[in-house]
Design a protein around this motif. Sequence first.
Motif, short mmCIF file in Angstrom:
data_model
loop_
_atom_site.label_atom_id
_atom_site.label_comp_id
_atom_site.label_asym_id
_atom_site.label_seq_id
_atom_site.Cartn_x
_atom_site.Cartn_y
_atom_site.Cartn_z
N GLU A 1 0.81 -1.22 0.00
CA GLU A 1 0.00 0.00 0.00
C GLU A 1 0.85 1.27 0.00
O GLU A 1 0.30 2.37 -0.01
N ARG A 2 2.16 1.11 0.04
CA ARG A 2 3.08 2.25 0.02
C ARG A 2 4.05 2.08 -1.13
O ARG A 2 3.94 1.15 -1.92
N ASP A 3 5.07 2.94 -1.19
CA ASP A 3 6.10 2.86 -2.22
C ASP A 3 6.97 1.62 -2.03
O ASP A 3 7.37 0.98 -3.01
N HIS A 4 7.25 1.27 -0.78
CA HIS A 4 8.12 0.12 -0.49
C HIS A 4 7.85 -0.39 0.92
O HIS A 4 7.17 0.27 1.71
N LYS B 1 14.79 -2.21 0.56
CA LYS B 1 13.48 -1.72 0.15
C LYS B 1 12.89 -2.65 -0.90
O LYS B 1 13.45 -2.81 -1.98
N ARG C 1 9.82 -3.48 -3.42
CA ARG C 1 8.78 -2.74 -4.14
C ARG C 1 7.88 -3.70 -4.91
O ARG C 1 8.21 -4.87 -5.10
N ALA D 1 1.21 -4.27 -6.21
CA ALA D 1 0.73 -2.92 -5.86
C ALA D 1 -0.72 -3.01 -5.41
O ALA D 1 -1.51 -3.82 -5.93
#
Length: 77
Positions: free
Chosen positions: A9-12, A53, A55, A71
Amino acid sequence: MQTVDFELERDHVELNQLLKLAGLCDSGGAGKALVASGAVRVDGAVELRKTAKIRAGQRVVLGATEIHVVAADPART
């Protein structure tokens, strides 16, 4: 091999936290220990950075479990 889809739910998300959130360990500290032991692969390569991180689109493997990081669906938020 068991496959788990993890909706990001976020960038990473940090690798040790991903292992915890996916239910593969009990805490972020336990996740750090797993990563440090060399037991975790990211996109086929051993990953030793505990807070790497991760992704959407990446695959993380621990033992017989593969996590597919996807995503979040913006329509559901």
